[in-house]
Design a protein around this motif. Structure first.
Motif, PDB file in Angstrom:
ATOM      1  N   GLY A   1     -80.734   9.647 -79.505  1.00  0.00           N
ATOM      2  CA  GLY A   1     -79.773   9.354 -78.402  1.00  0.00           C
ATOM      3  C   GLY A   1     -78.642   8.867 -79.240  1.00  0.00           C
ATOM      4  N   ALA A   2     -78.672   8.135 -80.106  1.00  0.00           N
ATOM      5  CA  ALA A   2     -77.682   7.547 -80.626  1.00  0.00           C
ATOM      6  C   ALA A   2     -76.678   8.490 -81.706  1.00  0.00           C
ATOM      7  CB  ALA A   2     -77.949   6.346 -81.681  1.00  0.00           C
ATOM      8  N   VAL A   3     -77.468   9.468 -82.040  1.00  0.00           N
ATOM      9  CA  VAL A   3     -76.710  10.605 -82.878  1.00  0.00           C
ATOM     10  C   VAL A   3     -75.943  11.398 -81.893  1.00  0.00           C
ATOM     11  CG1 VAL A   3     -76.996  12.628 -84.058  1.00  0.00           C
ATOM     12  CG2 VAL A   3     -78.405  10.638 -84.621  1.00  0.00           C
ATOM     13  N   LEU A   4     -76.458  11.533 -80.863  1.00  0.00           N
ATOM     14  CA  LEU A   4     -75.717  12.478 -79.595  1.00  0.00           C
ATOM     15  C   LEU A   4     -74.767  11.558 -79.093  1.00  0.00           C
ATOM     16  CD1 LEU A   4     -78.834  14.195 -78.171  1.00  0.00           C
ATOM     17  CD2 LEU A   4     -76.884  15.258 -79.634  1.00  0.00           C
ATOM     18  N   LEU A   5     -74.984  10.475 -78.890  1.00  0.00           N
ATOM     19  CA  LEU A   5     -73.728   9.510 -78.471  1.00  0.00           C
ATOM     20  C   LEU A   5     -72.584   9.499 -79.134  1.00  0.00           C
ATOM     21  CD1 LEU A   5     -72.609   7.565 -76.193  1.00  0.00           C
ATOM     22  CD2 LEU A   5     -74.103   5.905 -77.413  1.00  0.00           C
TER      23      LEU A   5
ATOM     24  N   VAL B   1     -78.717  17.417 -68.322  1.00  0.00           N
ATOM     25  CA  VAL B   1     -79.706  18.456 -69.158  1.00  0.00           C
ATOM     26  C   VAL B   1     -79.117  19.943 -68.746  1.00  0.00           C
ATOM     27  CG1 VAL B   1     -81.860  19.400 -69.672  1.00  0.00           C
ATOM     28  CG2 VAL B   1     -81.542  16.822 -69.061  1.00  0.00           C
ATOM     29  N   GLY B   2     -78.996  20.376 -67.444  1.00  0.00           N
ATOM     30  CA  GLY B   2     -78.581  21.453 -67.155  1.00  0.00           C
ATOM     31  C   GLY B   2     -77.100  21.906 -67.492  1.00  0.00           C
TER      32      GLY B   2
ATOM     33  N   HIS C   1     -67.869  27.858 -68.749  1.00  0.00           N
ATOM     34  CA  HIS C   1     -67.905  27.006 -69.660  1.00  0.00           C
ATOM     35  C   HIS C   1     -66.917  25.697 -69.514  1.00  0.00           C
ATOM     36  CE1 HIS C   1     -69.316  26.333 -73.461  1.00  0.00           C
ATOM     37  NE2 HIS C   1     -68.206  25.871 -73.917  1.00  0.00           N
ATOM     38  N   TYR C   2     -65.783  25.772 -68.667  1.00  0.00           N
ATOM     39  CA  TYR C   2     -64.707  24.725 -68.065  1.00  0.00           C
ATOM     40  C   TYR C   2     -65.606  23.805 -67.217  1.00  0.00           C
ATOM     41  CZ  TYR C   2     -60.713  22.431 -67.170  1.00  0.00           C
ATOM     42  OH  TYR C   2     -59.822  21.098 -66.891  1.00  0.00           O
ATOM     43  N   TYR C   3     -65.955  24.343 -66.057  1.00  0.00           N
ATOM     44  CA  TYR C   3     -66.499  23.727 -64.820  1.00  0.00           C
ATOM     45  C   TYR C   3     -67.756  23.106 -65.437  1.00  0.00           C
ATOM     46  CZ  TYR C   3     -62.821  25.211 -61.784  1.00  0.00           C
ATOM     47  OH  TYR C   3     -61.739  25.821 -61.457  1.00  0.00           O
ATOM     48  N   GLY C   4     -68.445  24.023 -66.330  1.00  0.00           N
ATOM     49  CA  GLY C   4     -69.921  23.512 -66.718  1.00  0.00           C
ATOM     50  C   GLY C   4     -69.741  22.138 -67.420  1.00  0.00           C
ATOM     51  N   ALA C   5     -68.741  22.178 -68.476  1.00  0.00           N
ATOM     52  CA  ALA C   5     -68.372  21.186 -68.984  1.00  0.00           C
ATOM     53  C   ALA C   5     -68.231  19.599 -68.096  1.00  0.00           C
ATOM     54  CB  ALA C   5     -67.090  21.328 -69.766  1.00  0.00           C
ATOM     55  N   TRP C   6     -67.495  20.009 -66.876  1.00  0.00           N
ATOM     56  CA  TRP C   6     -67.158  18.920 -66.199  1.00  0.00           C
ATOM     57  C   TRP C   6     -68.727  18.283 -65.696  1.00  0.00           C
ATOM     58  CZ3 TRP C   6     -63.490  15.671 -66.729  1.00  0.00           C
ATOM     59  CH2 TRP C   6     -61.899  16.094 -67.040  1.00  0.00           C
ATOM     60  N   VAL C   7     -69.249  19.048 -65.320  1.00  0.00           N
ATOM     61  CA  VAL C   7     -70.724  18.771 -64.410  1.00  0.00           C
ATOM     62  C   VAL C   7     -71.202  17.767 -65.610  1.00  0.00           C
ATOM     63  CG1 VAL C   7     -72.861  19.282 -63.549  1.00  0.00           C
ATOM     64  CG2 VAL C   7     -70.739  20.388 -63.126  1.00  0.00           C
ATOM     65  N   PHE C   8     -71.498  18.438 -67.051  1.00  0.00           N
ATOM     66  CA  PHE C   8     -72.140  17.808 -67.994  1.00  0.00           C
ATOM     67  C   PHE C   8     -71.378  16.315 -68.547  1.00  0.00           C
ATOM     68  CE2 PHE C   8     -71.809  16.955 -72.673  1.00  0.00           C
ATOM     69  CZ  PHE C   8     -73.204  16.387 -72.755  1.00  0.00           C
ATOM     70  N   ILE C   9     -70.168  16.467 -68.285  1.00  0.00           N
ATOM     71  CA  ILE C   9     -69.357  15.106 -68.655  1.00  0.00           C
ATOM     72  C   ILE C   9     -69.954  14.017 -67.719  1.00  0.00           C
ATOM     73  CG2 ILE C   9     -67.268  13.823 -68.755  1.00  0.00           C
ATOM     74  CD1 ILE C   9     -65.901  16.750 -69.814  1.00  0.00           C
ATOM     75  N   VAL C  10     -69.856  14.283 -66.168  1.00  0.00           N
ATOM     76  CA  VAL C  10     -70.464  13.294 -65.194  1.00  0.00           C
ATOM     77  C   VAL C  10     -71.690  12.929 -65.345  1.00  0.00           C
ATOM     78  CG1 VAL C  10     -70.915  13.149 -62.971  1.00  0.00           C
ATOM     79  CG2 VAL C  10     -68.760  14.409 -63.555  1.00  0.00           C
ATOM     80  N   GLY C  11     -72.711  13.810 -66.002  1.00  0.00           N
ATOM     81  CA  GLY C  11     -74.064  13.533 -66.028  1.00  0.00           C
ATOM     82  C   GLY C  11     -74.058  12.624 -67.263  1.00  0.00           C
ATOM     83  N   PHE C  12     -73.261  13.075 -68.247  1.00  0.00           N
ATOM     84  CA  PHE C  12     -73.311  12.129 -69.753  1.00  0.00           C
ATOM     85  C   PHE C  12     -72.881  10.821 -69.554  1.00  0.00           C
ATOM     86  CE2 PHE C  12     -71.328  11.547 -73.790  1.00  0.00           C
ATOM     87  CZ  PHE C  12     -72.351  11.402 -74.707  1.00  0.00           C
TER      88      PHE C  12
ATOM     89  N   LYS D   1     -78.314   3.799 -69.799  1.00  0.00           N
ATOM     90  CA  LYS D   1     -79.260   3.816 -70.655  1.00  0.00           C
ATOM     91  C   LYS D   1     -78.730   3.184 -71.868  1.00  0.00           C
ATOM     92  CE  LYS D   1     -82.734   6.150 -68.646  1.00  0.00           C
ATOM     93  NZ  LYS D   1     -83.946   5.141 -68.284  1.00  0.00           N
ATOM     94  N   LEU D   2     -77.597   2.952 -71.945  1.00  0.00           N
ATOM     95  CA  LEU D   2     -77.044   2.280 -73.212  1.00  0.00           C
ATOM     96  C   LEU D   2     -77.864   0.878 -73.520  1.00  0.00           C
ATOM     97  CD1 LEU D   2     -75.017   2.561 -75.498  1.00  0.00           C
ATOM     98  CD2 LEU D   2     -73.470   1.242 -74.194  1.00  0.00           C
TER      99      LEU D   2
END
Lengths: 165, 433
Positions: free
Chosen positions: B44-48, B143-144, B171-182, B189-190
């Motif tokens: 997780g730290a690497v990905l963060l 994850v999605g 890819h653009y809208y998928g990124a926004w969904v991912f950003i919110v989840g991230f 979890k930090l």
């Protein structure tokens, strides 16, 4: 909020009020994203499997229910055959397991990342974009995988010999 | 199961779901002695630390496309657009090389992170409170979104358009969904990550051999196996394996943008193929044939039409060649993450603006002989039109451009996304401030 009320809230909801605020904010933003994309772009009524929504959920399903079980099964078979507890000897001098695992993972990872090239899936789109064909990639990948297994085998032999002396 | 059996509101619902265990779920046994909060937190730290770089460079790519950025009409998801700079000339090469390259290099880490938490996926009941239901939904975004971005990106850079929908939109809208989840996942979890990382000494893990490896202490999330098998690999071995996967991916991808002899190492990527040693033998993006350039259109009958401030001028290739020529070494960097640096010679774009009476143009619309497609024309901003190295190139590496590289003339502008460097230029219309 008094601590008694906080505890009652937490028992009812399952986490803090801050948690709920974060979740609702996330849901609100994603709802906005979905509405901005629009249902027409998310769902293709003619070819259902070429819909963004299907691919989004499909990516999770493929990873969790196909890719993970598949590699876990392969690894389980490898462990049963080659793991430390396999065979007659309780502790083999140099377990073969990881010398098979690593090149297998090399093959799996490179296939996962480059299968469109390896299987020549670009077709005319690829030719139009690059002026080339994808024909060399399958052979290159096979050679790469072969090299990984050979290198691993060599390292295994070296480890066995060093263990003996 | 070590998990608590208390349920939040509505308790009867959760208890009812808990009683309906799906067939087979009790036969799933987690055996790895390495899974645990410390290991998950290490990944997780690497990905963060790295995923924000992929996110920011990806969003910068949208900005770099300027007027050509797709999708349009994105509402509040519109980025603060600014004129994409021309200095340093390798800017887009760097940002896009990082976006694609780091994105690929992180795939092994992402897979390892998902492997480390997979027991959570099969926990029954999947939720014991409304809080957990909501959290599972944000995990689907995380994850999605991540897998969706990886899959569409990997397919796109290899021209496999099996998905059918628009890559840019997805890819653009998928990124926004991912950003919110991230963001929500990191916010939740930090503290757990920091606490878990402190629970073991990293240096100690690097010294621990397989035979001395013991499982982490049991955790409330159930990541640590209840009845683990003997270790087949040390924790440091697993970290090395995942890091090795990333290193291998780096070795197989970096050459497509570093170029030179390392290009040969990108042996499974489109721009890792040997294109020869001639002056025009560098990677092509879209052949003349694919762009529908008619053979006659680029020969002696070709004219360049210039327009601006009420004046218009038409030049043939000999007249262009008679104008002052300028040479610049510039990279051409593609959104697909590859790039190639060449020596271009031609007429400064600002000299062309001067020919139609605009000494200080504020922008230009460049049109190609190409009649179809999203990039048959491109809008250049003020900096891109005025830069002394911004050229209408006639030659590359000392010889005329080949047809596939844009003969009779193409645009080349420092730091501009490759596809906006229009080939087979037909006309340029200059704007005034």
């Amino acid at each position: 909020m008094s601590s008694a009320r906080a505890a009652r809230w937490s028992r009812a909801y399952g986490a803090s009020g801050w948690h709920l605020a974060l979740m609702l904010a996330s849901l609100a933003v994603v709802t906005y994203v979905v509405l901005t994309v629009g249902l027409a772009a998310l769902w293709d009524p003619d070819v259902w499997w070429q819909s963004i929504a299907v691919w989004f959920v499909g990516a999770v399903v493929l990873h969790d229910l196909v890719l993970f079980p598949a590699y876990a099964l392969v690894d389980r078979l490898l462990r049963l055959r080659l793991g430390p507890s396999a065979g007659r000897r309780a502790t083999p001098r140099v377990p073969l397991l990881n010398y098979v695992r690593v090149p297998t993972l090399v093959a799996g990872l490179t296939f996962l990342l480059f299968f469109p090239a390896i299987l020549s899936r670009g077709g005319s789109t690829y030719a139009n974009a690059t002026g080339l064909t994808q024909e060399p990639f399958l052979q290159r990948w096979l050679l790469l995988v072969l090299a990984a297994y050979l290198l691993s085998a060599l390292l295994y032999v070296v480890a066995r010999l060093r263990h003996r002396t | 199961m070590a998990e608590s059996t208390t349920y939040a509101f509505p308790a009867r619902l959760w208890a009812g779901i808990a009683r309906r265990r799906p067939p087979g779920i009790d036969r799933i046994v987690w055996r790895s002695p390495l899974r645990g909060p410390w290991l998950t937190s290490a990944f997780g730290a690497v990905l963060l630390a790295t995923i924000p770089i992929v996110i920011v460079t990806g969003l910068l790519s949208y900005v770099a496309y300027g007027d050509q950025a797709r999708p349009t009409d994105v509402g509040w998801l519109r980025l603060p657009m600014f004129d994409w700079p021309t200095n340093p000339s390798w800017l887009f090469r760097l940002t896009q090389g990082l976006h694609v390259g780091l994105g690929l290099v992180l795939v092994p880490v992402v897979l390892a992170k998902l492997w480390s938490v997979v027991p959570r996926l099969f926990v029954w009941p999947p939720a014991r409170s409304i809080a957990q239901v909501l959290e599972r939904i944000t995990l689907l975004m995380l994850v999605g979104g991540l897998l969706f971005e990886i899959v569409t990106g990997v397919l796109n850079i290899q021209y496999d358009y099996v998905f059918g929908f628009s890559f840019y939109t997805a890819h653009y809208y998928g990124a926004w969904v991912f950003i919110v989840g991230f963001v929500s996942h990191v916010a939740l979890k930090l503290p757990t990550m920091v606490r878990s990382l402190r629970s073991r000494s990293f240096a100690q893990e690097l010294r621990t051999r397989r035979t001395d490896t013991v499982p982490e202490p049991a955790d409330p999330d159930g990541l640590v196996a209840a009845d683990p098998s003997a270790p087949t690999m040390s924790r440091r071995g697993l970290l090395a394996l995942v890091g090795g996967g990333s290193l291998l991916t780096f070795a197989l991808t970096a050459g497509q943008t570093i170029g030179g002899p390392t290009r040969q190492l990108a042996l499974l990527l489109p721009r890792g193929l040997d294109t020869g040693d001639g002056p025009n033998d560098f990677p092509v993006n879209k052949t003349a044939e694919a762009a529908g350039i008619r053979p006659g259109a680029t020969e002696s009958g070709w004219r360049l039409a210039l327009e601006g401030a009420g004046a218009s001028v038409t030049l043939d290739r000999a007249q262009l060649a008679a104008m002052p020529q300028h040479t610049a070494v510039l990279p051409i960097a593609c959104v697909e993450g590859w790039s190639t640096t060449q020596t271009w010679t031609g007429v400064r774009i600002r000299d062309l603006a001067d020919r139609v009476g605009l000494a200080d143009p504020s922008g230009a619309l460049v049109q190609s002989l190409q009649e179809e497609g999203a990039f048959k024309e491109a809008v250049l901003n003020e900096g891109q039109v005025r830069h002394p190295d911004a050229l209408l190139a006639l030659q590359v590496n000392g010889v005329d451009l080949s047809l596939d590289h844009g003969f009779p003339a193409r645009i080349i502008v420092p730091a501009m996304p490759g596809v906006l460097n229009t080939k087979w230029v037909k006309s340029i219309r200059f704007e005034e401030a």
